[in-house]
Design a protein around this motif. Structure first.
Motif, PDB file in Angstrom:
ATOM      1  N   THR A 161     -28.563  60.030   8.226  1.00 30.45           N
ATOM      2  CA  THR A 161     -27.908  60.869   7.225  1.00 30.45           C
ATOM      3  C   THR A 161     -28.949  61.521   6.338  1.00 30.45           C
ATOM      4  O   THR A 161     -29.933  60.886   5.939  1.00 30.45           O
ATOM      5  N   ARG A 162     -28.738  62.801   6.022  1.00 29.66           N
ATOM      6  CA  ARG A 162     -29.619  63.519   5.094  1.00 29.66           C
ATOM      7  C   ARG A 162     -28.796  63.916   3.872  1.00 29.66           C
ATOM      8  O   ARG A 162     -27.737  64.516   3.991  1.00 29.66           O
ATOM      9  N   ILE A 163     -29.318  63.558   2.690  1.00 28.99           N
ATOM     10  CA  ILE A 163     -28.632  63.829   1.428  1.00 28.99           C
ATOM     11  C   ILE A 163     -29.528  64.712   0.562  1.00 28.99           C
ATOM     12  O   ILE A 163     -30.690  64.380   0.314  1.00 28.99           O
ATOM     13  N   HIS A 164     -28.994  65.824   0.100  1.00 28.65           N
ATOM     14  CA  HIS A 164     -29.720  66.744  -0.767  1.00 28.65           C
ATOM     15  C   HIS A 164     -29.224  66.567  -2.204  1.00 28.65           C
ATOM     16  O   HIS A 164     -28.025  66.643  -2.462  1.00 28.65           O
ATOM     17  N   LYS A 165     -30.171  66.357  -3.113  1.00 27.02           N
ATOM     18  CA  LYS A 165     -29.825  66.142  -4.512  1.00 27.02           C
ATOM     19  C   LYS A 165     -30.619  67.072  -5.413  1.00 27.02           C
ATOM     20  O   LYS A 165     -31.714  67.518  -5.057  1.00 27.02           O
ATOM     21  N   LYS A 166     -30.068  67.334  -6.591  1.00 29.97           N
ATOM     22  CA  LYS A 166     -30.753  68.119  -7.612  1.00 29.97           C
ATOM     23  C   LYS A 166     -30.791  67.299  -8.897  1.00 29.97           C
ATOM     24  O   LYS A 166     -29.792  66.713  -9.299  1.00 29.97           O
ATOM     25  N   CYS A 167     -31.977  67.251  -9.509  1.00 28.20           N
ATOM     26  CA  CYS A 167     -32.107  66.516 -10.769  1.00 28.20           C
ATOM     27  C   CYS A 167     -31.368  67.252 -11.875  1.00 28.20           C
ATOM     28  O   CYS A 167     -31.444  68.483 -11.992  1.00 28.20           O
ATOM     29  N   LEU A 168     -30.667  66.504 -12.715  1.00 29.30           N
ATOM     30  CA  LEU A 168     -29.890  67.090 -13.818  1.00 29.30           C
ATOM     31  C   LEU A 168     -30.660  67.105 -15.132  1.00 29.30           C
ATOM     32  O   LEU A 168     -30.143  67.595 -16.140  1.00 29.30           O
ATOM     33  N   GLY A 169     -31.880  66.550 -15.148  1.00 27.36           N
ATOM     34  CA  GLY A 169     -32.639  66.503 -16.385  1.00 27.36           C
ATOM     35  C   GLY A 169     -32.180  65.372 -17.297  1.00 27.36           C
ATOM     36  O   GLY A 169     -31.633  64.365 -16.839  1.00 27.36           O
ATOM     37  N   VAL A 170     -32.343  65.562 -18.607  1.00 28.93           N
ATOM     38  CA  VAL A 170     -31.960  64.542 -19.587  1.00 28.93           C
ATOM     39  C   VAL A 170     -31.510  65.215 -20.879  1.00 28.93           C
ATOM     40  O   VAL A 170     -31.708  66.418 -21.081  1.00 28.93           O
ATOM     41  N   PHE A 171     -30.922  64.423 -21.764  1.00 32.68           N
ATOM     42  CA  PHE A 171     -30.688  64.814 -23.149  1.00 32.68           C
ATOM     43  C   PHE A 171     -31.623  63.992 -24.034  1.00 32.68           C
ATOM     44  O   PHE A 171     -31.793  62.784 -23.812  1.00 32.68           O
ATOM     45  N   VAL A 172     -32.231  64.634 -25.016  1.00 37.14           N
ATOM     46  CA  VAL A 172     -33.127  63.945 -25.945  1.00 37.14           C
ATOM     47  C   VAL A 172     -32.696  64.248 -27.371  1.00 37.14           C
ATOM     48  O   VAL A 172     -31.999  65.236 -27.647  1.00 37.14           O
ATOM     49  N   CYS A 173     -33.137  63.381 -28.282  1.00 35.84           N
ATOM     50  CA  CYS A 173     -32.843  63.600 -29.702  1.00 35.84           C
ATOM     51  C   CYS A 173     -33.648  64.792 -30.199  1.00 35.84           C
ATOM     52  O   CYS A 173     -34.819  64.973 -29.847  1.00 35.84           O
ATOM     53  N   SER A 174     -33.028  65.623 -31.040  1.00 34.87           N
ATOM     54  CA  SER A 174     -33.702  66.813 -31.561  1.00 34.87           C
ATOM     55  C   SER A 174     -34.665  66.491 -32.696  1.00 34.87           C
ATOM     56  O   SER A 174     -35.455  67.352 -33.105  1.00 34.87           O
ATOM     57  N   GLU A 175     -34.606  65.257 -33.209  1.00 35.52           N
ATOM     58  CA  GLU A 175     -35.536  64.871 -34.271  1.00 35.52           C
ATOM     59  C   GLU A 175     -36.952  64.723 -33.693  1.00 35.52           C
ATOM     60  O   GLU A 175     -37.150  64.129 -32.634  1.00 35.52           O
ATOM     61  N   GLU A 176     -37.934  65.239 -34.414  1.00 35.38           N
ATOM     62  CA  GLU A 176     -39.318  65.191 -33.955  1.00 35.38           C
ATOM     63  C   GLU A 176     -39.801  63.748 -33.851  1.00 35.38           C
ATOM     64  O   GLU A 176     -39.513  62.913 -34.708  1.00 35.38           O
ATOM     65  N   ASP A 177     -40.528  63.446 -32.787  1.00 33.72           N
ATOM     66  CA  ASP A 177     -41.134  62.130 -32.539  1.00 33.72           C
ATOM     67  C   ASP A 177     -40.106  61.030 -32.267  1.00 33.72           C
ATOM     68  O   ASP A 177     -40.446  59.841 -32.293  1.00 33.72           O
ATOM     69  N   CYS A 178     -38.859  61.392 -32.023  1.00 36.31           N
ATOM     70  CA  CYS A 178     -37.862  60.371 -31.653  1.00 36.31           C
ATOM     71  C   CYS A 178     -37.872  60.229 -30.135  1.00 36.31           C
ATOM     72  O   CYS A 178     -37.860  61.212 -29.399  1.00 36.31           O
ATOM     73  N   GLY A 179     -37.887  59.020 -29.662  1.00 35.08           N
ATOM     74  CA  GLY A 179     -37.982  58.788 -28.225  1.00 35.08           C
ATOM     75  C   GLY A 179     -36.652  58.551 -27.541  1.00 35.08           C
ATOM     76  O   GLY A 179     -36.620  58.108 -26.387  1.00 35.08           O
ATOM     77  N   PHE A 180     -35.538  58.846 -28.230  1.00 37.86           N
ATOM     78  CA  PHE A 180     -34.225  58.594 -27.633  1.00 37.86           C
ATOM     79  C   PHE A 180     -33.980  59.537 -26.459  1.00 37.86           C
ATOM     80  O   PHE A 180     -34.138  60.749 -26.566  1.00 37.86           O
ATOM     81  N   VAL A 181     -33.584  58.961 -25.335  1.00 35.81           N
ATOM     82  CA  VAL A 181     -33.279  59.725 -24.118  1.00 35.81           C
ATOM     83  C   VAL A 181     -31.986  59.180 -23.533  1.00 35.81           C
ATOM     84  O   VAL A 181     -31.787  57.963 -23.475  1.00 35.81           O
ATOM     85  N   THR A 182     -31.102  60.065 -23.097  1.00 41.50           N
ATOM     86  CA  THR A 182     -29.881  59.617 -22.428  1.00 41.50           C
ATOM     87  C   THR A 182     -29.640  60.473 -21.192  1.00 41.50           C
ATOM     88  O   THR A 182     -30.155  61.587 -21.071  1.00 41.50           O
ATOM     89  N   ARG A 183     -28.860  59.938 -20.284  1.00 43.09           N
ATOM     90  CA  ARG A 183     -28.604  60.621 -19.021  1.00 43.09           C
ATOM     91  C   ARG A 183     -27.511  61.674 -19.175  1.00 43.09           C
ATOM     92  O   ARG A 183     -26.586  61.495 -19.964  1.00 43.09           O
ATOM     93  N   PRO A 184     -27.588  62.743 -18.392  1.00 43.31           N
ATOM     94  CA  PRO A 184     -26.481  63.697 -18.354  1.00 43.31           C
ATOM     95  C   PRO A 184     -25.404  63.234 -17.376  1.00 43.31           C
ATOM     96  O   PRO A 184     -25.703  62.549 -16.396  1.00 43.31           O
ATOM     97  N   GLN A 185     -24.185  63.584 -17.665  1.00 41.89           N
ATOM     98  CA  GLN A 185     -23.084  63.367 -16.732  1.00 41.89           C
ATOM     99  C   GLN A 185     -22.781  64.683 -16.028  1.00 41.89           C
ATOM    100  O   GLN A 185     -22.672  65.723 -16.672  1.00 41.89           O
ATOM    101  N   TYR A 186     -22.663  64.610 -14.711  1.00 36.91           N
ATOM    102  CA  TYR A 186     -22.398  65.820 -13.941  1.00 36.91           C
ATOM    103  C   TYR A 186     -20.964  66.283 -14.166  1.00 36.91           C
ATOM    104  O   TYR A 186     -20.019  65.498 -14.090  1.00 36.91           O
ATOM    105  N   CYS A 187     -20.829  67.548 -14.464  1.00 34.51           N
ATOM    106  CA  CYS A 187     -19.503  68.155 -14.611  1.00 34.51           C
ATOM    107  C   CYS A 187     -19.431  69.349 -13.673  1.00 34.51           C
ATOM    108  O   CYS A 187     -20.200  70.308 -13.823  1.00 34.51           O
TER     109      CYS A 187
END
Length: 206
Positions: free
Chosen positions: A70-96
């Motif tokens: 089986t061959r599966i093709h995927k595309k990375c969705l990236g991430v969401f990060v906090c807009s505050e400078e120097d904050c390391g918060f990262v969360t996953r995107p949900q595909y819609c």
């Protein structure tokens, strides 16, 4: 280290031994990186565990049977990060489907009033599950221009270790598995995906 040098990534003890393969006809593959879960750059990896997948947040846009499996093709969705400078918060995107991805976390765990900034990614990942060889080839095409998202799935070997612990310590609750004891470390030390109590509870009750 120059820009052309391979990126050094520490080994993850929960990963199976790596077998990197470079083929002459893969002109876009320029290095082999010692990680299955977060391959980066133009790399190709071969893992002798057909359960192995990457930990990037992805969407599957094509899947088909081949003469090998089986061959599966995927595309990375990236991430969401906090807009505050120097904050390391990262969360996953949900595909819609047919819409912009949304964050899995509604807000930053530190800066509750800060907006989450979306960092898209155009990296393509191809998984070839080869039945006869009982392996999966992971080909990553491009550089991920964003931090790694939190993991939501443990690696196959980490899952095997977790199941062994649950069978051995049948009296253990999801909370005690997460906290650990004097003789048993927290399951989050096996794999970062087990640092979520709800996820530990779900896997414990399977």
């Amino acid at each position: 280290m120059t820009n052309n040098d391979p990126q050094e990534i520490p080994n993850n003890p929960s990963m199976p031994p790596i077998e990197g393969v470079l083929h002459d006809h893969d002109e876009n593959v320029d290095e082999v990186v010692d990680t299955y879960e977060f391959p980066d750059g133009n790399v190709k990896l071969v893992c002798h565990d057909v359960r192995q997948r990457t930990a990037w947040a992805t969407e599957t846009y094509k899947s088909r049977s081949t003469k090998f499996g089986t061959r599966i093709h995927k595309k990375c969705l990236g991430v969401f990060v906090c807009s505050e400078e120097d904050c390391g918060f990262v969360t996953r995107p949900q595909y819609c489907r047919n819409a912009r991805p949304v964050p899995t976390s509604a807000k930053c765990s530190v800066h509750h009033h800060a907006e989450l900034q979306y960092l898209p990614c155009n990296v393509k990942i191809v998984l070839d599950i080869i039945d006869e060889k009982k392996c999966v080839e992971i080909k990553n095409h491009g550089k991920h221009n964003h931090p790694r998202p939190p993991k939501i799935r443990p690696s196959p070997l980490a899952m095997d270790k977790f199941e062994t612990i649950v069978k051995t310590a049948q009296e253990a609750t999801p909370l005690t598995l997460s906290v650990g004891t004097d003789t048993r470390p927290p399951v989050g030390t096996i794999d970062s995906a087990f640092r979520n109590l709800d996820r530990v509870r779900r896997h414990t009750h399977k």
